[in-house]
Scaffold this active site. Structure first.
Site, PDB file in Angstrom:
ATOM      1  N   GLN A   1      -9.833  -3.888  -4.016  1.00 22.43           N
ATOM      2  CA  GLN A   1     -11.154  -3.436  -3.586  1.00 22.43           C
ATOM      3  C   GLN A   1     -12.170  -3.631  -4.713  1.00 22.43           C
ATOM      4  O   GLN A   1     -13.285  -4.126  -4.492  1.00 22.43           O
ATOM      5  CB  GLN A   1     -11.081  -1.948  -3.203  1.00 22.43           C
ATOM      6  CG  GLN A   1     -12.393  -1.368  -2.719  1.00 22.43           C
ATOM      7  CD  GLN A   1     -12.808  -1.907  -1.360  1.00 22.43           C
ATOM      8  OE1 GLN A   1     -12.035  -1.879  -0.416  1.00 22.43           O
ATOM      9  NE2 GLN A   1     -14.016  -2.413  -1.256  1.00 22.43           N
TER      10      GLN A   1
ATOM     11  N   ARG B   1       0.889  -1.170   0.000  1.00 21.18           N
ATOM     12  CA  ARG B   1       0.000   0.000   0.000  1.00 21.18           C
ATOM     13  C   ARG B   1       0.919   1.209   0.000  1.00 21.18           C
ATOM     14  O   ARG B   1       1.662   1.433   0.973  1.00 21.18           O
ATOM     15  CB  ARG B   1      -0.910  -0.005   1.226  1.00 21.18           C
ATOM     16  CG  ARG B   1      -1.585   1.330   1.451  1.00 21.18           C
ATOM     17  CD  ARG B   1      -2.752   1.280   2.395  1.00 21.18           C
ATOM     18  NE  ARG B   1      -3.890   0.583   1.788  1.00 21.18           N
ATOM     19  CZ  ARG B   1      -5.110   0.597   2.301  1.00 21.18           C
ATOM     20  NH1 ARG B   1      -5.359   1.247   3.420  1.00 21.18           N
ATOM     21  NH2 ARG B   1      -6.091  -0.044   1.693  1.00 21.18           N
TER      22      ARG B   1
ATOM     23  N   HIS C   1      -7.185   1.096  -6.634  1.00 22.69           N
ATOM     24  CA  HIS C   1      -7.380   0.127  -5.544  1.00 22.69           C
ATOM     25  C   HIS C   1      -7.982  -1.155  -6.158  1.00 22.69           C
ATOM     26  O   HIS C   1      -9.155  -1.463  -5.975  1.00 22.69           O
ATOM     27  CB  HIS C   1      -8.313   0.737  -4.495  1.00 22.69           C
ATOM     28  CG  HIS C   1      -8.252   0.081  -3.152  1.00 22.69           C
ATOM     29  ND1 HIS C   1      -7.505  -1.047  -2.896  1.00 22.69           N
ATOM     30  CD2 HIS C   1      -8.856   0.409  -1.964  1.00 22.69           C
ATOM     31  CE1 HIS C   1      -7.658  -1.390  -1.621  1.00 22.69           C
ATOM     32  NE2 HIS C   1      -8.468  -0.517  -1.037  1.00 22.69           N
TER      33      HIS C   1
ATOM     34  N   ASP D   1     -17.323   6.997  -1.496  1.00 23.38           N
ATOM     35  CA  ASP D   1     -16.100   6.844  -0.697  1.00 23.38           C
ATOM     36  C   ASP D   1     -15.842   8.189  -0.020  1.00 23.38           C
ATOM     37  O   ASP D   1     -16.479   9.201  -0.363  1.00 23.38           O
ATOM     38  CB  ASP D   1     -14.930   6.444  -1.624  1.00 23.38           C
ATOM     39  CG  ASP D   1     -13.642   6.142  -0.849  1.00 23.38           C
ATOM     40  OD1 ASP D   1     -13.702   5.969   0.389  1.00 23.38           O
ATOM     41  OD2 ASP D   1     -12.562   6.097  -1.488  1.00 23.38           O
TER      42      ASP D   1
ATOM     43  N   ARG E   1     -13.386  -8.795   0.725  1.00 24.59           N
ATOM     44  CA  ARG E   1     -11.962  -8.502   0.529  1.00 24.59           C
ATOM     45  C   ARG E   1     -11.156  -9.784   0.757  1.00 24.59           C
ATOM     46  O   ARG E   1     -10.228 -10.093   0.021  1.00 24.59           O
ATOM     47  CB  ARG E   1     -11.488  -7.402   1.490  1.00 24.59           C
ATOM     48  CG  ARG E   1     -12.052  -6.025   1.218  1.00 24.59           C
ATOM     49  CD  ARG E   1     -11.578  -5.448  -0.101  1.00 24.59           C
ATOM     50  NE  ARG E   1     -10.130  -5.365  -0.200  1.00 24.59           N
ATOM     51  CZ  ARG E   1      -9.383  -4.384   0.320  1.00 24.59           C
ATOM     52  NH1 ARG E   1      -9.967  -3.383   0.937  1.00 24.59           N
ATOM     53  NH2 ARG E   1      -8.066  -4.380   0.182  1.00 24.59           N
TER      54      ARG E   1
ATOM     55  N   CYS F   1     -16.338   1.369   0.245  1.00 25.26           N
ATOM     56  CA  CYS F   1     -15.168   0.522   0.516  1.00 25.26           C
ATOM     57  C   CYS F   1     -14.787   0.529   1.990  1.00 25.26           C
ATOM     58  O   CYS F   1     -14.104  -0.373   2.455  1.00 25.26           O
ATOM     59  CB  CYS F   1     -13.997   0.982  -0.333  1.00 25.26           C
ATOM     60  SG  CYS F   1     -13.523   2.701  -0.021  1.00 25.26           S
TER      61      CYS F   1
HETATM   62  N1   CP Z   1     -11.160  -0.470   2.026  1.00 26.76           N
HETATM   63  C1   CP Z   1      -9.901  -0.537   2.492  1.00 26.76           C
HETATM   64  O1   CP Z   1      -8.944  -0.672   1.745  1.00 26.76           O
HETATM   65  O2   CP Z   1      -9.806  -0.467   3.854  1.00 26.76           O
HETATM   66  P1   CP Z   1      -8.457  -0.288   4.695  1.00 26.76           P
HETATM   67  O3   CP Z   1      -7.936   1.085   4.427  1.00 26.76           O
HETATM   68  O4   CP Z   1      -8.903  -0.462   6.115  1.00 26.76           O
HETATM   69  O5   CP Z   1      -7.479  -1.331   4.282  1.00 26.76           O
HETATM   70  N1  NVA Z   2     -10.004   6.684  -1.120  1.00 24.29           N
HETATM   71  C1  NVA Z   2      -9.611   6.190   0.170  1.00 24.29           C
HETATM   72  C2  NVA Z   2      -9.768   4.701   0.216  1.00 24.29           C
HETATM   73  C3  NVA Z   2      -9.423   4.064   1.524  1.00 24.29           C
HETATM   74  C4  NVA Z   2      -9.576   2.586   1.513  1.00 24.29           C
HETATM   75  C5  NVA Z   2      -8.181   6.603   0.455  1.00 24.29           C
HETATM   76  O1  NVA Z   2      -7.338   6.532  -0.455  1.00 24.29           O
HETATM   77  O2  NVA Z   2      -7.902   7.024   1.565  1.00 24.29           O
END
Ligand code: CP
Ligand code: NVA
Length: 301
Positions: free
Chosen positions: A128, A98, A125, A220, A288, A260
């Protein structure tokens, strides 16, 4: 080495991975297919779902995962991404990352000799999006003729949905204010996928247009990780795009609500919608795990 950095990387395999996830969820694969395998998990940003679902997923498939906060890695002190990739490749069978910058994940994959799986960047993502499509298939039985509308900030989650929806034969609309449109290049690719699959992609600042004949309403957060400095402006600009009862009423009667997570009740979604009968957010979160077990099986086995 094959990696999963974008939905584009699984263009040909999306349906197969979703069907594999359904089989895995039903317990229909061999025991411990990833026995003896290790996944390194690098996190430059916070996570609940991604971290826990990848960790539990590896365990359930017979392997193990190592959590690596980028603050604790030498990478966080400036060790080149290329060296990190080459060294980790000598120890582990796959790398989940990530990252803040999408280009860093591309760089990591370039120098890695094991598959790299993106667990979110500023641009996409993909894991997701796969879990979301699994949830939609479970709920509606198929993707054919379905339309999804993403409401709010055209962010990383929106970008991956724009790529995956047309590949599965779905229409997609985005309702966003001016200046919050999805990534231009992704939109171009999405429209090409839509052309190939006879589906439609529309972007509109008009909620009534975007939500016409919609089966899935998705939103989101308005302030993604990394956008904190723009918080005040974002909350103001995106306010008319809150998914609430009034907005859900524009969509089809049997429409579902998706997010998400993490969510901010009272900002992008009202509590009565996210906690109401149309919401499938916890199935979506659970998926997930199943979707990523399919990804891990596909890339690491
Ligand atoms: N939706 C998602 O990726 O959640 P986290 O940020 O908790 O991993
Ligand atoms: N759009 C959000 C998604 C988190 C899972 C972010 O990037 O923070």
């Amino acid at each position: 080495m094959d990696s999963l950095l974008s939905v584009c990387d699984i263009k040909e395999d999306v349906s197969y991975i979703i069907d594999l996830a359904i089989k895995i969820k039903a317990g229909e694969i061999e025991d411990m297919p990833l026995e003896g395998k290790t996944l390194a998990m690098i996190f430059q940003k916070s996570s609940t779902r991604t971290r826990v679902s990848f960790d539990v997923g590896m365990y359930q498939l017979g392997g193990r995962a190592i959590f690596l906060s980028s603050n604790d890695l030498q990478m966080g002190r400036g060790e080149p991404i290329s060296d990190t990739a080459k060294v980790l490749s000598r120890f582990v069978d796959g790398i989940m990352i990530r990252a803040i910058e999408h280009e860093d994940v591309v760089e990591l994959a370039k120098y890695s000799n094991v598959p790299v799986i993106s667990g979110l960047t500023n641009l996409e993502h993909p894991c997701q999006a796969l879990a979301d499509m699994l949830t939609i298939k479970e709920h509606f039985g198929s993707f054919k003729g379905k339309k999804i509308c993403f409401v709010g900030d055209g962010n990383n989650v929106c970008n991956s949905l724009l790529l995956i929806a047309p590949l599965l034969g779905m229409d997609m609309s985005v309702a966003c204010p001016e200046g919050y449109e999805p990534d231009e290049n992704i939109l171009k690719i999405s429209k090409n996928f839509a052309k190939d699959n006879n589906t439609e992609i529309t972007i509109s600042s008009d909620i009534n247009i975007a939500l016409d004949n919609v089966d899935i309403v998705y939103t989101d957060v308005w302030v993604s990780m990394g956008d904190e400095a723009e918080k005040a402006k974002r909350l103001k600009d995106l306010k008319p795009y809150q998914v609430n009862k009034e907005l859900m009423d524009i969509a089809n009667d049997d429409a579902i609500f998706m997010h998400c997570l993490p969510a901010v009740r009272g900002q992008e979604v009202s509590a009565d919608v996210i906690d109401g009968p149309q919401s499938v957010i916890y199935d979506e979160a659970e998926n997930r795990l199943h979707a990523q077990k399919a990804i891990l099986y596909h890339y690491l086995k």
